[in-house]
Design an enzyme around this catalytic site. Structure first.
Site, PDB file in Angstrom:
ATOM      1  CE  LYS A 120       3.354 -21.680   0.980  1.00  0.00           C
ATOM      2  NZ  LYS A 120       2.728 -20.347   0.751  1.00  0.00           N
TER       3      LYS A 120
HETATM    4  C1  LIG Z   1       1.317 -20.150   0.993  1.00  0.00           C
HETATM    5  C2  LIG Z   1       0.863 -18.753   1.009  1.00  0.00           C
HETATM    6  C3  LIG Z   1      -0.398 -18.387   1.518  1.00  0.00           C
HETATM    7  C4  LIG Z   1      -1.398 -19.401   2.040  1.00  0.00           C
HETATM    8  O1  LIG Z   1      -0.974 -20.014   3.219  1.00  0.00           O
HETATM    9  P1  LIG Z   1      -1.691 -21.380   3.700  1.00  0.00           P
HETATM   10  O2  LIG Z   1      -0.891 -21.849   4.848  1.00  0.00           O
HETATM   11  O3  LIG Z   1      -1.577 -22.315   2.510  1.00  0.00           O
HETATM   12  O4  LIG Z   1      -3.086 -21.065   4.015  1.00  0.00           O
HETATM   13  C5  LIG Z   1      -0.745 -17.044   1.532  1.00  0.00           C
HETATM   14  N1  LIG Z   1       0.096 -16.103   1.039  1.00  0.00           N
HETATM   15  C6  LIG Z   1       1.308 -16.417   0.537  1.00  0.00           C
HETATM   16  C7  LIG Z   1       2.174 -15.318  -0.003  1.00  0.00           C
HETATM   17  C8  LIG Z   1       1.742 -17.740   0.512  1.00  0.00           C
HETATM   18  O5  LIG Z   1       2.944 -18.041   0.000  1.00  0.00           O
END
Ligand SMILES: *Cc1c(COP(=O)(O)O)cnc(C)c1O
Length: 380
Positions: A17
């Site tokens: 993210k």
């Molecule tokens: C947010 C997140 C996901 C999922 O990603 P999306 O974009 O919500 O599908 C998967 N793994 C981790 C470690 C995350 O922080």
């Protein structure tokens, strides 16, 4: 052996993210300056998004950020990541309640339109378009990187995406639509398998959320799926509106055989149980010495499963550093993962948060007081 792991977790909070939220902080700062505006970000978090958002906007001009988390109910690493950031524009609020309570408070504050516009409230949640935009980039980057390493035939590469809110994989869908010759996107879920049920059987019915080793994927309703459905329905907003209404009424959407086949021209899917997740971390570690985090492990397990049937090249997006989820890694390998400096250092830092009751009014007065104090100081 036909499988790559693309580490997207080298930002300040060690989760993918960061890539989007580091971009977003700069984008906001640039646009606010251009328009002569201010913005106050308000959000609730159960973990990853909050800390990545805080690191994205800390120290930026004309932005404050208020992040609510359930007091004592986020993982120790995540709490440290959020509460040790020292910056005048960052306010951590620990609410005496659950994550759902935090979300309800945020929703209530946003629905008070007078309050929202007076204090320029904004959001950075996972439907934020600029976040999706930033994520499209690494699909291209990775594709060309793999092309440099080895000869690949046209359309012989598949991305594997551990999926929660459908944000990461949606970016892959756009990249493909923009012309990147990806064969298909392999969507990996944990036991919260609604998207796997949709792709494999056309069953999109909402069930209860269960807790797994990959908490950032413990989601039933993926808010970004609606964006993909828009294309499934040939960009017909009216049909989409009807379907979304069906979902909130019946708690499911019906898909025709033809629609399901169309979904499968782009997406494959696989579900990993808790046991399979642990087994995947263990086997991958034994065979290669590489430590996967439990989210990425769902992806690698999905790839392993498909690879036995074909000879595509699989690129698994690694969404978090394993040391963010030490217990699952310990269970799988008998060893705690090594912490990068940015995580081990956190223990020496002072934590700072404001503990408030589970009350929208209390949070509202808090935000008000901070912002009005700030204006007074600026006027001096
Ligand atoms: C947010 C997140 C996901 C999922 O990603 P999306 O974009 O919500 O599908 C998967 N793994 C981790 C470690 C995350 O922080």
């Amino acid at each position: 052996d036909g499988i790559y792991v693309a580490e997207l977790f080298h930002g300040p909070t060690y989760a993918f993210k960061d890539i989007a939220l580091q971009f977003l902080g700069n984008l906001f700062e640039h646009i606010l300056k251009e328009r002569g505006e201010k913005m106050n970000i308000l959000g609730a978090t159960s973990g990853d998004t909050g800390s990545a958002a805080i690191y994205g906007v800390k120290g930026k001009d004309n932005i404050n950020i208020f992040i609510l988390h359930p007091s004592g109910k986020v993982s120790p690493v995540q709490e440290l990541q959020m509460t040790t950031v020292k910056s005048e524009n960052v306010f951590n609020i620990a609410v005496k309640g659950s994550f759902d309570d935090c979300q309800a408070i945020v929703k209530q504050l946003f629905s008070d339109l007078e309050f929202k516009s007076k204090y320029n409230l904004g959001a950075v949640n996972s439907i934020n378009w600029a976040r999706i935009l930033a994520q499209i980039v690494y699909y291209f980057y990775i594709y060309f990187w793999v092309c440099d390493k080895q000869q690949i035939d046209e359309q012989h590469l598949r991305f594997v995406v551990p999926t929660g809110n459908f944000g990461n994989i949606l970016a892959g869908f756009y990249a493909r639509r923009m012309g990147l010759p990806i064969d298909k996107l392999l969507l990996a879920t944990n036991e919260n398998n609604i998207l796997h049920r949709l792709i494999s059987r056309g069953d999109y019915s909402i069930k209860d959320v269960v807790e797994t080793y990959s908490p950032s994927m413990d989601i039933q309703l993926s808010s970004n799926l609606e964006r993909y459905l828009y294309y499934l329905y040939e960009e017909d907003a009216e049909t989409l509106r009807k379907k979304m209404k069906e979902l909130s009424g019946e708690r499911k959407i019906h898909f025709t055989e033809e629609e399901i086949n169309k979904i499968r021209t782009v997406f494959l899917s696989h579900e990993s149980s808790n046991d399979e997740t642990i087994r995947t971390i263990r086997n991958f570690h034994t065979n290669t010495g590489y430590v996967l985090d439990p989210h990425t492990a769902c992806g690698v397990n999905a790839a392993n499963n498909m690879m036995s049937k074909d000879n595509y090249i699989y690129v698994c997006l690694a969404t978090a550093h394993p040391s963010k989820f030490p217990e699952a890694v310990y269970k799988a390998t008998g060893k705690y993962p090594e912490k990068p400096k940015g995580i081990s250092e956190l223990n020496d830092l002072e934590k700072q948060s404001y503990v408030l009751n589970n009350s929208a009014d209390e949070v509202k007065s808090f935000v008000k007081n901070i912002l009005e104090e700030g204006d007074k100081n600026a006027g001096r």
